[in-house]
Design a protein around this motif. Structure first.
Motif, PDB file in Angstrom:
ATOM      1  N   GLY A   1       0.790  -1.223   0.000  1.00 24.79           N
ATOM      2  CA  GLY A   1       0.000   0.000   0.000  1.00 24.79           C
ATOM      3  C   GLY A   1       0.824   1.276   0.000  1.00 24.79           C
ATOM      4  N   ILE A   2       2.097   1.153  -0.303  1.00 25.78           N
ATOM      5  CA  ILE A   2       2.986   2.311  -0.306  1.00 25.78           C
ATOM      6  C   ILE A   2       2.776   3.138  -1.567  1.00 25.78           C
ATOM      7  CG2 ILE A   2       5.403   3.042  -0.329  1.00 25.78           C
ATOM      8  CD1 ILE A   2       5.985   0.410   1.224  1.00 25.78           C
TER       9      ILE A   2
ATOM     10  N   GLN B   1       7.795  10.083  -5.529  1.00 25.32           N
ATOM     11  CA  GLN B   1       8.398  10.827  -4.416  1.00 25.32           C
ATOM     12  C   GLN B   1       8.579   9.918  -3.198  1.00 25.32           C
ATOM     13  OE1 GLN B   1       5.659  14.131  -3.957  1.00 25.32           O
ATOM     14  NE2 GLN B   1       7.202  15.540  -4.729  1.00 25.32           N
ATOM     15  N   LYS B   2       7.587   9.083  -2.917  1.00 20.20           N
ATOM     16  CA  LYS B   2       7.686   8.156  -1.787  1.00 20.20           C
ATOM     17  C   LYS B   2       8.853   7.201  -1.971  1.00 20.20           C
ATOM     18  CE  LYS B   2       2.788   7.969  -0.634  1.00 20.20           C
ATOM     19  NZ  LYS B   2       1.617   7.083  -0.525  1.00 20.20           N
TER      20      LYS B   2
ATOM     21  N   ASN C   1      15.988  -0.029   7.292  1.00 20.24           N
ATOM     22  CA  ASN C   1      15.475  -1.123   6.473  1.00 20.24           C
ATOM     23  C   ASN C   1      14.221  -0.689   5.725  1.00 20.24           C
ATOM     24  OD1 ASN C   1      13.249  -1.404   8.202  1.00 20.24           O
ATOM     25  ND2 ASN C   1      14.154  -3.121   9.301  1.00 20.24           N
ATOM     26  N   PHE C   2      13.789  -1.513   4.783  1.00 21.99           N
ATOM     27  CA  PHE C   2      12.699  -1.169   3.880  1.00 21.99           C
ATOM     28  C   PHE C   2      11.400  -0.886   4.636  1.00 21.99           C
ATOM     29  CE2 PHE C   2       9.418  -2.391   0.773  1.00 21.99           C
ATOM     30  CZ  PHE C   2       9.736  -1.487  -0.220  1.00 21.99           C
TER      31      PHE C   2
ATOM     32  N   ALA D   1       9.372   2.773   5.026  1.00 24.22           N
ATOM     33  CA  ALA D   1       7.961   2.949   4.655  1.00 24.22           C
ATOM     34  C   ALA D   1       7.191   3.625   5.786  1.00 24.22           C
ATOM     35  CB  ALA D   1       7.333   1.604   4.313  1.00 24.22           C
ATOM     36  N   ILE D   2       7.453   3.226   7.010  1.00 24.83           N
ATOM     37  CA  ILE D   2       6.781   3.816   8.167  1.00 24.83           C
ATOM     38  C   ILE D   2       7.188   5.279   8.332  1.00 24.83           C
ATOM     39  CG2 ILE D   2       6.643   3.762  10.697  1.00 24.83           C
ATOM     40  CD1 ILE D   2       6.858   0.671  10.436  1.00 24.83           C
ATOM     41  N   ILE D   3       8.468   5.568   8.185  1.00 17.75           N
ATOM     42  CA  ILE D   3       8.954   6.943   8.333  1.00 17.75           C
ATOM     43  C   ILE D   3       8.321   7.852   7.277  1.00 17.75           C
ATOM     44  CG2 ILE D   3      10.996   8.421   8.078  1.00 17.75           C
ATOM     45  CD1 ILE D   3      12.593   6.058   9.358  1.00 17.75           C
ATOM     46  N   VAL D   4       8.265   7.400   6.035  1.00 20.08           N
ATOM     47  CA  VAL D   4       7.676   8.206   4.963  1.00 20.08           C
ATOM     48  C   VAL D   4       6.191   8.437   5.230  1.00 20.08           C
ATOM     49  CG1 VAL D   4       7.092   8.202   2.507  1.00 20.08           C
ATOM     50  CG2 VAL D   4       9.390   7.578   3.230  1.00 20.08           C
ATOM     51  N   ASP D   5       5.495   7.413   5.699  1.00 17.51           N
ATOM     52  CA  ASP D   5       4.073   7.568   6.027  1.00 17.51           C
ATOM     53  C   ASP D   5       3.878   8.591   7.146  1.00 17.51           C
ATOM     54  OD1 ASP D   5       1.246   6.815   5.859  1.00 17.51           O
ATOM     55  OD2 ASP D   5       1.584   5.889   7.829  1.00 17.51           O
TER      56      ASP D   5
END
Length: 83
Positions: A34-35, A49-50, A64-65, A69-73
């Motif tokens: 869902g990224i 951009q994400k 890590n991957f 993803a959590i940081i970008v969210d």
């Protein structure tokens, strides 16, 4: 993995996946998580951009991957709250 800059005019603009230097399986995993949202063989500029932010976190800071993803969210949520 190498970062490539892609210039676009709007966040709704679609960019062909062939322009990216990313493995198709990685993009499918990101879509399943869902990224990003893939539309056939293209991606919207905001999804790009994400990916760019995640790759920077991974390559420069060793995050890590899943963590990237959590940081970008969380960064996106903070930006929404600030508006």
């Amino acid at each position: 993995m190498r970062l490539v800059k892609v210039y676009y005019h709007s966040k709704e603009e679609k960019i062909p996946l062939s322009w990216l230097n990313l493995h198709p399986d990685l993009l499918k995993i990101m879509e399943e998580m869902g990224i990003i949202e893939l539309a056939g063989d293209s991606i919207k500029a905001d999804g790009l951009q994400k990916i760019y932010k995640m790759m920077r976190l991974k390559n420069l800071l060793g995050v890590n991957f899943n963590g990237a993803a959590i940081i970008v969210d969380l960064l996106e949520r903070i930006e929404e709250l600030e508006e």
